[in-house]
Write a protein that holds these residues in place. Structure first.
Motif, PDB file in Angstrom:
ATOM      1  N   LEU A 203      11.336 -50.075  19.044  1.00  0.00           N
ATOM      2  CA  LEU A 203      10.198 -50.861  18.571  1.00  0.00           C
ATOM      3  C   LEU A 203       9.103 -50.924  19.632  1.00  0.00           C
ATOM      4  CD1 LEU A 203       9.605 -52.408  15.946  1.00  0.00           C
ATOM      5  CD2 LEU A 203      10.434 -54.483  17.085  1.00  0.00           C
ATOM      6  N   LEU A 204       9.502 -51.172  20.881  1.00  0.00           N
ATOM      7  CA  LEU A 204       8.526 -51.271  21.964  1.00  0.00           C
ATOM      8  C   LEU A 204       7.910 -49.912  22.296  1.00  0.00           C
ATOM      9  CD1 LEU A 204      10.289 -53.813  24.353  1.00  0.00           C
ATOM     10  CD2 LEU A 204       8.425 -54.236  22.749  1.00  0.00           C
ATOM     11  N   LEU A 205       8.710 -48.856  22.220  1.00  0.00           N
ATOM     12  CA  LEU A 205       8.170 -47.516  22.459  1.00  0.00           C
ATOM     13  C   LEU A 205       7.148 -47.147  21.394  1.00  0.00           C
ATOM     14  CD1 LEU A 205      11.338 -45.510  23.586  1.00  0.00           C
ATOM     15  CD2 LEU A 205       9.306 -46.020  24.957  1.00  0.00           C
ATOM     16  N   ALA A 206       7.412 -47.537  20.146  1.00  0.00           N
ATOM     17  CA  ALA A 206       6.452 -47.277  19.067  1.00  0.00           C
ATOM     18  C   ALA A 206       5.139 -47.996  19.349  1.00  0.00           C
ATOM     19  CB  ALA A 206       7.032 -47.719  17.733  1.00  0.00           C
ATOM     20  N   GLU A 207       5.208 -49.241  19.842  1.00  0.00           N
ATOM     21  CA  GLU A 207       4.013 -49.998  20.191  1.00  0.00           C
ATOM     22  C   GLU A 207       3.254 -49.300  21.322  1.00  0.00           C
ATOM     23  OE1 GLU A 207       1.143 -52.516  19.782  1.00  0.00           O
ATOM     24  OE2 GLU A 207       2.966 -53.102  18.695  1.00  0.00           O
ATOM     25  N   CYS A 208       3.988 -48.859  22.354  1.00  0.00           N
ATOM     26  CA  CYS A 208       3.352 -48.181  23.492  1.00  0.00           C
ATOM     27  C   CYS A 208       2.686 -46.884  23.063  1.00  0.00           C
ATOM     28  CB  CYS A 208       4.389 -47.911  24.583  1.00  0.00           C
ATOM     29  SG  CYS A 208       4.974 -49.394  25.432  1.00  0.00           S
ATOM     30  N   ASP A 209       3.373 -46.105  22.226  1.00  0.00           N
ATOM     31  CA  ASP A 209       2.814 -44.834  21.758  1.00  0.00           C
ATOM     32  C   ASP A 209       1.549 -45.066  20.941  1.00  0.00           C
ATOM     33  OD1 ASP A 209       4.839 -43.452  22.986  1.00  0.00           O
ATOM     34  OD2 ASP A 209       6.039 -43.170  21.170  1.00  0.00           O
ATOM     35  N   ASP A 210       1.575 -46.085  20.104  1.00  0.00           N
ATOM     36  CA  ASP A 210       0.412 -46.367  19.266  1.00  0.00           C
ATOM     37  C   ASP A 210      -0.759 -46.868  20.109  1.00  0.00           C
ATOM     38  OD1 ASP A 210      -0.578 -46.224  16.645  1.00  0.00           O
ATOM     39  OD2 ASP A 210      -0.472 -48.400  16.440  1.00  0.00           O
ATOM     40  N   ARG A 211      -0.475 -47.646  21.137  1.00  0.00           N
ATOM     41  CA  ARG A 211      -1.546 -48.103  22.029  1.00  0.00           C
ATOM     42  C   ARG A 211      -2.176 -46.928  22.769  1.00  0.00           C
ATOM     43  NH1 ARG A 211      -0.136 -53.897  24.939  1.00  0.00           N
ATOM     44  NH2 ARG A 211       0.130 -55.090  23.000  1.00  0.00           N
ATOM     45  N   ALA A 212      -1.336 -46.002  23.219  1.00  0.00           N
ATOM     46  CA  ALA A 212      -1.856 -44.823  23.912  1.00  0.00           C
ATOM     47  C   ALA A 212      -2.740 -44.005  22.978  1.00  0.00           C
ATOM     48  CB  ALA A 212      -0.706 -43.975  24.439  1.00  0.00           C
ATOM     49  N   ARG A 213      -2.320 -43.886  21.719  1.00  0.00           N
ATOM     50  CA  ARG A 213      -3.111 -43.139  20.739  1.00  0.00           C
ATOM     51  C   ARG A 213      -4.460 -43.814  20.500  1.00  0.00           C
ATOM     52  NH1 ARG A 213      -4.281 -43.729  15.623  1.00  0.00           N
ATOM     53  NH2 ARG A 213      -2.928 -45.556  15.465  1.00  0.00           N
ATOM     54  N   ARG A 214      -4.454 -45.156  20.383  1.00  0.00           N
ATOM     55  CA  ARG A 214      -5.703 -45.882  20.149  1.00  0.00           C
ATOM     56  C   ARG A 214      -6.635 -45.788  21.360  1.00  0.00           C
ATOM     57  NH1 ARG A 214      -2.098 -49.774  18.032  1.00  0.00           N
ATOM     58  NH2 ARG A 214      -2.466 -51.165  19.813  1.00  0.00           N
ATOM     59  N   ARG A 215      -6.059 -45.836  22.568  1.00  0.00           N
ATOM     60  CA  ARG A 215      -6.883 -45.687  23.780  1.00  0.00           C
ATOM     61  C   ARG A 215      -7.526 -44.315  23.821  1.00  0.00           C
ATOM     62  NH1 ARG A 215      -2.640 -48.539  26.442  1.00  0.00           N
ATOM     63  NH2 ARG A 215      -1.733 -46.554  27.111  1.00  0.00           N
ATOM     64  N   SER A 216      -6.757 -43.298  23.436  1.00  0.00           N
ATOM     65  CA  SER A 216      -7.279 -41.934  23.422  1.00  0.00           C
ATOM     66  C   SER A 216      -8.444 -41.817  22.450  1.00  0.00           C
ATOM     67  CB  SER A 216      -6.160 -40.958  23.044  1.00  0.00           C
ATOM     68  OG  SER A 216      -6.648 -39.641  22.938  1.00  0.00           O
ATOM     69  N   ILE A 217      -8.301 -42.402  21.276  1.00  0.00           N
ATOM     70  CA  ILE A 217      -9.368 -42.365  20.275  1.00  0.00           C
ATOM     71  C   ILE A 217     -10.611 -43.068  20.799  1.00  0.00           C
ATOM     72  CG2 ILE A 217     -10.062 -43.229  17.997  1.00  0.00           C
ATOM     73  CD1 ILE A 217      -7.157 -42.777  17.099  1.00  0.00           C
ATOM     74  N   ARG A 218     -10.423 -44.210  21.474  1.00  0.00           N
ATOM     75  CA  ARG A 218     -11.570 -44.941  22.015  1.00  0.00           C
ATOM     76  C   ARG A 218     -12.279 -44.145  23.103  1.00  0.00           C
ATOM     77  NH1 ARG A 218      -8.042 -49.479  21.640  1.00  0.00           N
ATOM     78  NH2 ARG A 218      -7.567 -49.338  23.872  1.00  0.00           N
ATOM     79  N   ARG A 219     -11.502 -43.471  23.964  1.00  0.00           N
ATOM     80  CA  ARG A 219     -12.128 -42.687  25.040  1.00  0.00           C
ATOM     81  C   ARG A 219     -12.929 -41.517  24.469  1.00  0.00           C
ATOM     82  NH1 ARG A 219      -7.164 -43.751  27.808  1.00  0.00           N
ATOM     83  NH2 ARG A 219      -6.325 -41.815  26.958  1.00  0.00           N
TER      84      ARG A 219
ATOM     85  N   ARG B 132       4.305 -55.496  14.374  1.00  0.00           N
ATOM     86  CA  ARG B 132       4.110 -56.290  13.157  1.00  0.00           C
ATOM     87  C   ARG B 132       4.191 -55.434  11.908  1.00  0.00           C
ATOM     88  NH1 ARG B 132      -0.495 -57.269  10.374  1.00  0.00           N
ATOM     89  NH2 ARG B 132      -1.773 -56.477  12.089  1.00  0.00           N
ATOM     90  N   THR B 133       3.544 -54.270  11.916  1.00  0.00           N
ATOM     91  CA  THR B 133       3.479 -53.453  10.696  1.00  0.00           C
ATOM     92  C   THR B 133       4.711 -52.576  10.487  1.00  0.00           C
ATOM     93  OG1 THR B 133       2.263 -51.738  11.907  1.00  0.00           O
ATOM     94  CG2 THR B 133       0.961 -53.404  10.733  1.00  0.00           C
ATOM     95  N   ARG B 134       5.392 -52.231  11.567  1.00  0.00           N
ATOM     96  CA  ARG B 134       6.518 -51.299  11.428  1.00  0.00           C
ATOM     97  C   ARG B 134       7.885 -51.955  11.559  1.00  0.00           C
ATOM     98  NH1 ARG B 134       5.811 -45.907  14.762  1.00  0.00           N
ATOM     99  NH2 ARG B 134       7.655 -45.496  13.495  1.00  0.00           N
ATOM    100  N   PHE B 135       7.910 -53.265  11.782  1.00  0.00           N
ATOM    101  CA  PHE B 135       9.178 -53.953  12.042  1.00  0.00           C
ATOM    102  C   PHE B 135      10.187 -53.742  10.921  1.00  0.00           C
ATOM    103  CE2 PHE B 135      11.943 -57.660  11.594  1.00  0.00           C
ATOM    104  CZ  PHE B 135      12.549 -57.687  12.846  1.00  0.00           C
ATOM    105  N   GLU B 136       9.779 -54.012   9.685  1.00  0.00           N
ATOM    106  CA  GLU B 136      10.716 -53.936   8.563  1.00  0.00           C
ATOM    107  C   GLU B 136      11.259 -52.528   8.385  1.00  0.00           C
ATOM    108  OE1 GLU B 136      11.985 -56.349   6.976  1.00  0.00           O
ATOM    109  OE2 GLU B 136      10.726 -57.955   7.775  1.00  0.00           O
ATOM    110  N   ASP B 137      10.371 -51.519   8.427  1.00  0.00           N
ATOM    111  CA  ASP B 137      10.818 -50.133   8.250  1.00  0.00           C
ATOM    112  C   ASP B 137      11.767 -49.709   9.367  1.00  0.00           C
ATOM    113  OD1 ASP B 137       9.323 -49.900   5.966  1.00  0.00           O
ATOM    114  OD2 ASP B 137       7.617 -48.946   6.965  1.00  0.00           O
ATOM    115  N   MET B 138      11.428 -50.073  10.594  1.00  0.00           N
ATOM    116  CA  MET B 138      12.275 -49.676  11.713  1.00  0.00           C
ATOM    117  C   MET B 138      13.586 -50.455  11.720  1.00  0.00           C
ATOM    118  SD  MET B 138       9.529 -49.010  14.804  1.00  0.00           S
ATOM    119  CE  MET B 138      10.785 -48.236  15.828  1.00  0.00           C
TER     120      MET B 138
END
Length: 245
Positions: free
Chosen positions: A38-54, A14-20
């Motif tokens: 686009l999907l890889l960016a979503e996956c990478d960002d999810r992994a980063r957020r999971r890491s922060i939560r852990r 949602r946030t990076r669609f236009e730029d990408m």
């Protein structure tokens, strides 16, 4: 588009669609290439957020990174050994780790740093002070919640126990701590930091047999790192004072 991303919980798309999309036009990407990026960016960002939560869920009292550890200030600590531990193979195998040394020699820094590395690698990590853990176990026993509490500590992949040896534990507290260690033995890792050498643990665990059993649980098949007796924090403070005078 925006509402669809919200419904599907795709915040990065949602946030990076236009730029990408702009980049895709410039680079003349195919539809498949654009969608993949686009999907890889979503996956990478999810992994980063999971890491922060852990890392947050581990309960570290402050941020400490292995990259910030001053190996030059403490030559007792071998960088190759720490780099090897940072791979978290020992956590995957359920092996213990003991960090032994005087105050100011970097034990807690290494404990938190290695715990953070494990959390970022996808492991469930929990940090606690030894006295806090024992107090929690005593309260749980009094409230008939001991089995549940021990099971909760048994489920994490790495339990980091700091400041073991600073305060003498009574027999009941030591026995409860032993139960936690037994629950985790050869299944999930325990890492401890202590200012006492193993020979001095009899002052913490006054029952000799229990002391020997706890040492056995915390050392069998694991790594022991001695950070020495010279406080580099004190040395840095003195150096700063001299520089200012």
């Amino acid at each position: 588009m925006e509402q669809a991303c919200r419904d599907l919980r795709l915040p990065t798309v949602r946030t990076r669609f236009e730029d990408m999309l702009t980049v895709a036009h410039k680079e003349q990407l195919t539809y498949e290439g654009f969608l993949a990026d686009l999907l890889l960016a979503e996956c990478d960002d999810r992994a980063r957020r999971r890491s922060i939560r852990r890392v947050k869920a581990a309960g570290f009292p402050r941020q400490k990174w292995l990259a910030d550890f001053d190996f030059d200030a403490n030559p007792n600590v071998n960088p190759a050994t720490i780099n090897s531990l940072a791979s978290c193979v020992w956590v995957r195998k359920g092996e213990p780790l003991c960090l032994i040394g005087d105050s100011g020699t970097g034990k807690s820094h290494l404990l938190i740093g290695l715990g953070t590395a494990a959390a970022e690698a996808g492991f469930r990590v929990r940090y606690t002070l030894a006295t806090k853990l024992v107090n929690e176990l005593v309260e749980a026993a009094d409230e008939k919640m001991l089995v549940k509490t021990i099971a909760r500590y048994g489920r994490v992949d790495l339990l980091c126990v700091d400041e073991l040896g600073y305060i003498e534990l009574d027999k009941r507290g030591a026995e409860l701590l032993f139960q936690v260690l037994t629950e985790r033995e050869e299944k999930n890792s325990v890492a401890i930091a202590s200012n006492q050498s193993f020979s001095g643990w009899t002052r913490t665990f006054t029952d000799p047999r229990l002391c020997a059993a706890i040492v056995d649980r915390l050392t069998f098949g694991g790594a022991i790192i001695e950070t020495g007796t010279d406080s580099y924090r004190l040395a840095q403070t003195r150096a700063a004072a001299q520089a200012a005078s």
